[in-house]
Design a protein around this motif. Sequence first.
Motif, PDB file in Angstrom:
ATOM      1  N   GLY A  22     -17.425  -2.909  -4.098  1.00 51.17           N
ATOM      2  CA  GLY A  22     -16.893  -3.864  -3.205  1.00 51.17           C
ATOM      3  C   GLY A  22     -15.594  -4.171  -2.800  1.00 51.17           C
ATOM      4  N   VAL A  23     -14.771  -3.556  -3.596  1.00 54.45           N
ATOM      5  CA  VAL A  23     -13.396  -3.537  -3.239  1.00 54.45           C
ATOM      6  C   VAL A  23     -13.267  -2.455  -2.026  1.00 54.45           C
ATOM      7  CG1 VAL A  23     -11.050  -2.778  -3.821  1.00 54.45           C
ATOM      8  CG2 VAL A  23     -12.383  -4.433  -5.172  1.00 54.45           C
ATOM      9  N   LEU A  24     -13.938  -1.370  -2.351  1.00 54.43           N
ATOM     10  CA  LEU A  24     -13.796  -0.315  -1.231  1.00 54.43           C
ATOM     11  C   LEU A  24     -14.600  -0.632  -0.024  1.00 54.43           C
ATOM     12  CD1 LEU A  24     -14.487   2.949  -3.617  1.00 54.43           C
ATOM     13  CD2 LEU A  24     -12.295   2.104  -2.654  1.00 54.43           C
ATOM     14  N   GLY A  25     -15.833  -1.452  -0.178  1.00 44.96           N
ATOM     15  CA  GLY A  25     -16.299  -1.997   1.152  1.00 44.96           C
ATOM     16  C   GLY A  25     -15.547  -2.955   1.911  1.00 44.96           C
ATOM     17  N   ALA A  26     -14.643  -3.809   0.941  1.00 46.92           N
ATOM     18  CA  ALA A  26     -13.768  -4.625   1.868  1.00 46.92           C
ATOM     19  C   ALA A  26     -12.617  -4.016   2.495  1.00 46.92           C
ATOM     20  CB  ALA A  26     -13.234  -5.560   0.877  1.00 46.92           C
ATOM     21  N   ASN A  27     -12.407  -2.830   2.014  1.00 41.72           N
ATOM     22  CA  ASN A  27     -11.243  -2.176   2.432  1.00 41.72           C
ATOM     23  C   ASN A  27     -11.733  -1.117   3.766  1.00 41.72           C
ATOM     24  OD1 ASN A  27      -8.384  -0.431   2.190  1.00 41.72           O
ATOM     25  ND2 ASN A  27     -10.148   1.058   2.486  1.00 41.72           N
ATOM     26  N   ASP A  28     -13.066  -0.839   3.589  1.00 39.35           N
ATOM     27  CA  ASP A  28     -13.519  -0.106   4.862  1.00 39.35           C
ATOM     28  C   ASP A  28     -13.648  -1.162   5.924  1.00 39.35           C
ATOM     29  OD1 ASP A  28     -13.835   2.242   3.591  1.00 39.35           O
ATOM     30  OD2 ASP A  28     -15.896   1.778   3.089  1.00 39.35           O
ATOM     31  N   GLY A  29     -14.157  -2.435   5.601  1.00 38.62           N
ATOM     32  CA  GLY A  29     -14.012  -3.384   6.740  1.00 38.62           C
ATOM     33  C   GLY A  29     -12.663  -3.661   7.390  1.00 38.62           C
ATOM     34  N   ILE A  30     -11.807  -3.925   6.518  1.00 39.37           N
ATOM     35  CA  ILE A  30     -10.391  -4.165   6.989  1.00 39.37           C
ATOM     36  C   ILE A  30     -10.060  -3.168   7.770  1.00 39.37           C
ATOM     37  CG2 ILE A  30      -7.952  -4.134   6.438  1.00 39.37           C
ATOM     38  CD1 ILE A  30      -8.811  -5.396   3.804  1.00 39.37           C
ATOM     39  N   GLY A  61     -21.028  -2.417  11.499  1.00 42.85           N
ATOM     40  CA  GLY A  61     -20.384  -1.706  10.158  1.00 42.85           C
ATOM     41  C   GLY A  61     -20.889  -2.418   9.062  1.00 42.85           C
ATOM     42  N   ALA A  62     -21.177  -3.900   9.005  1.00 44.58           N
ATOM     43  CA  ALA A  62     -22.026  -4.509   7.853  1.00 44.58           C
ATOM     44  C   ALA A  62     -23.352  -4.040   7.918  1.00 44.58           C
ATOM     45  CB  ALA A  62     -21.974  -5.978   8.227  1.00 44.58           C
ATOM     46  N   VAL A  63     -24.192  -3.996   8.695  1.00 47.57           N
ATOM     47  CA  VAL A  63     -25.409  -3.488   8.880  1.00 47.57           C
ATOM     48  C   VAL A  63     -25.491  -1.885   8.401  1.00 47.57           C
ATOM     49  CG1 VAL A  63     -27.443  -2.587  10.422  1.00 47.57           C
ATOM     50  CG2 VAL A  63     -26.254  -4.719  10.695  1.00 47.57           C
ATOM     51  N   SER A  64     -24.630  -1.217   8.934  1.00 48.32           N
ATOM     52  CA  SER A  64     -24.434   0.350   8.549  1.00 48.32           C
ATOM     53  C   SER A  64     -24.194   0.511   6.998  1.00 48.32           C
ATOM     54  CB  SER A  64     -23.352   0.946   9.357  1.00 48.32           C
ATOM     55  OG  SER A  64     -23.302   2.363   9.117  1.00 48.32           O
ATOM     56  N   THR A 159     -18.177  -7.307   5.413  1.00 47.00           N
ATOM     57  CA  THR A 159     -17.705  -8.480   6.354  1.00 47.00           C
ATOM     58  C   THR A 159     -16.619  -9.229   6.056  1.00 47.00           C
ATOM     59  OG1 THR A 159     -20.291  -8.941   6.787  1.00 47.00           O
ATOM     60  CG2 THR A 159     -18.748 -10.698   7.234  1.00 47.00           C
ATOM     61  N   ALA A 160     -16.457  -9.577   4.682  1.00 44.59           N
ATOM     62  CA  ALA A 160     -15.312 -10.280   4.159  1.00 44.59           C
ATOM     63  C   ALA A 160     -13.695  -9.488   4.816  1.00 44.59           C
ATOM     64  CB  ALA A 160     -15.246 -10.483   2.837  1.00 44.59           C
ATOM     65  N   GLY A 161     -13.873  -8.073   4.491  1.00 44.06           N
ATOM     66  CA  GLY A 161     -12.792  -7.316   4.948  1.00 44.06           C
ATOM     67  C   GLY A 161     -12.508  -7.383   6.332  1.00 44.06           C
ATOM     68  N   SER A 162     -13.405  -7.352   7.110  1.00 43.28           N
ATOM     69  CA  SER A 162     -13.705  -7.312   8.635  1.00 43.28           C
ATOM     70  C   SER A 162     -13.020  -8.627   9.036  1.00 43.28           C
ATOM     71  CB  SER A 162     -14.853  -7.146   9.346  1.00 43.28           C
ATOM     72  OG  SER A 162     -15.352  -5.809   8.812  1.00 43.28           O
ATOM     73  N   ALA A 188      -3.207  -6.839   3.147  1.00 46.27           N
ATOM     74  CA  ALA A 188      -4.703  -6.964   2.670  1.00 46.27           C
ATOM     75  C   ALA A 188      -4.779  -5.548   1.952  1.00 46.27           C
ATOM     76  CB  ALA A 188      -5.738  -6.998   3.774  1.00 46.27           C
ATOM     77  N   LEU A 189      -4.497  -4.412   2.557  1.00 46.44           N
ATOM     78  CA  LEU A 189      -4.677  -3.021   2.112  1.00 46.44           C
ATOM     79  C   LEU A 189      -3.964  -2.971   0.715  1.00 46.44           C
ATOM     80  CD1 LEU A 189      -4.576  -0.871   5.047  1.00 46.44           C
ATOM     81  CD2 LEU A 189      -6.666  -1.567   3.761  1.00 46.44           C
ATOM     82  N   ALA A 190      -2.820  -3.628   0.627  1.00 48.54           N
ATOM     83  CA  ALA A 190      -1.904  -3.539  -0.486  1.00 48.54           C
ATOM     84  C   ALA A 190      -2.717  -4.096  -1.608  1.00 48.54           C
ATOM     85  CB  ALA A 190      -0.399  -4.149  -0.307  1.00 48.54           C
ATOM     86  N   VAL A 191      -3.153  -5.415  -1.408  1.00 50.45           N
ATOM     87  CA  VAL A 191      -3.784  -6.152  -2.372  1.00 50.45           C
ATOM     88  C   VAL A 191      -5.099  -5.320  -2.889  1.00 50.45           C
ATOM     89  CG1 VAL A 191      -5.414  -7.998  -2.961  1.00 50.45           C
ATOM     90  CG2 VAL A 191      -3.325  -8.377  -1.620  1.00 50.45           C
ATOM     91  N   THR A 192      -6.043  -4.466  -1.820  1.00 51.71           N
ATOM     92  CA  THR A 192      -7.141  -3.917  -2.312  1.00 51.71           C
ATOM     93  C   THR A 192      -6.632  -2.675  -3.020  1.00 51.71           C
ATOM     94  OG1 THR A 192      -7.328  -2.942  -0.072  1.00 51.71           O
ATOM     95  CG2 THR A 192      -8.555  -4.940  -0.449  1.00 51.71           C
TER      96      THR A 192
END
Length: 234
Positions: A22-30, A61-64, A159-162, A188-192
């Motif tokens: 989940g953290v990595l997914g949010a990071n990808d979105g960001i 991105g979310a769909v992918s 989605t949350a990251g984006s 945000a990247l520092a937090v993730t």
Amino acid sequence: MHLGEPHTDDSLATRLNWLRAGVLGANDGIVSTAGLVVGVAGATLDSAPIATAGVAGLVAGAVSMALGEYVSVSSQRDTERALLAKERTELAEFPDQELDELTELYAAKGLTPATARRVAEELTAGDAFAAHADIELRIDPDALANPWHAAGASAVAFTAGSLLPLIAILLPPPGLRVAVTFVVVLLALAVTGALSARLGSAPAGRAIARLVCGGTVAMAVTFGIGQLVGMTVT
């Protein structure tokens, strides 16, 4: 020895893996959405193209991510089901050989042959299939991964990251958009980075530095390309 104990450890590991994903997914979105909207902002000050690109990037991105996780976890679950079905068949057709195999597996863990045999016999008398699924396959038949859950979690995380860079670039006035987005994204990247390091029991400093530097480069490159494209078009 309790057969349920390894499942507790496996369940904890599974939860940690999901949280890390989940953290990595949010990071990808960001990163991906930030690079997209900053690149468009480098080409134009108009909010509409930036919003359109950001929303399109978020949805795509979310769909992918969801589709990729669904396919991956479905393949994993199909493999686990096939292994469990094969084990059931072997237990039904070759019970003695399977008992010997279970004995050898426990002996390989350090038990004496006599103790390993006694443990194998007791577990087989209780639930032979559960015993083999645990020690031989390392699979909990009652806790197979759900591809729909994986897909939903990935989509939500992305989605949350984006949303962070998308909101950051649309709310400020045009002259501050890029600067504000840079700051929000890097924070945000520092937090993730700190969260992923903590989940992996790794040094936080290096994880944060990698993500912050990578995010900075990504946004700088896309912003520069956006400016070049904008000047070429105009």
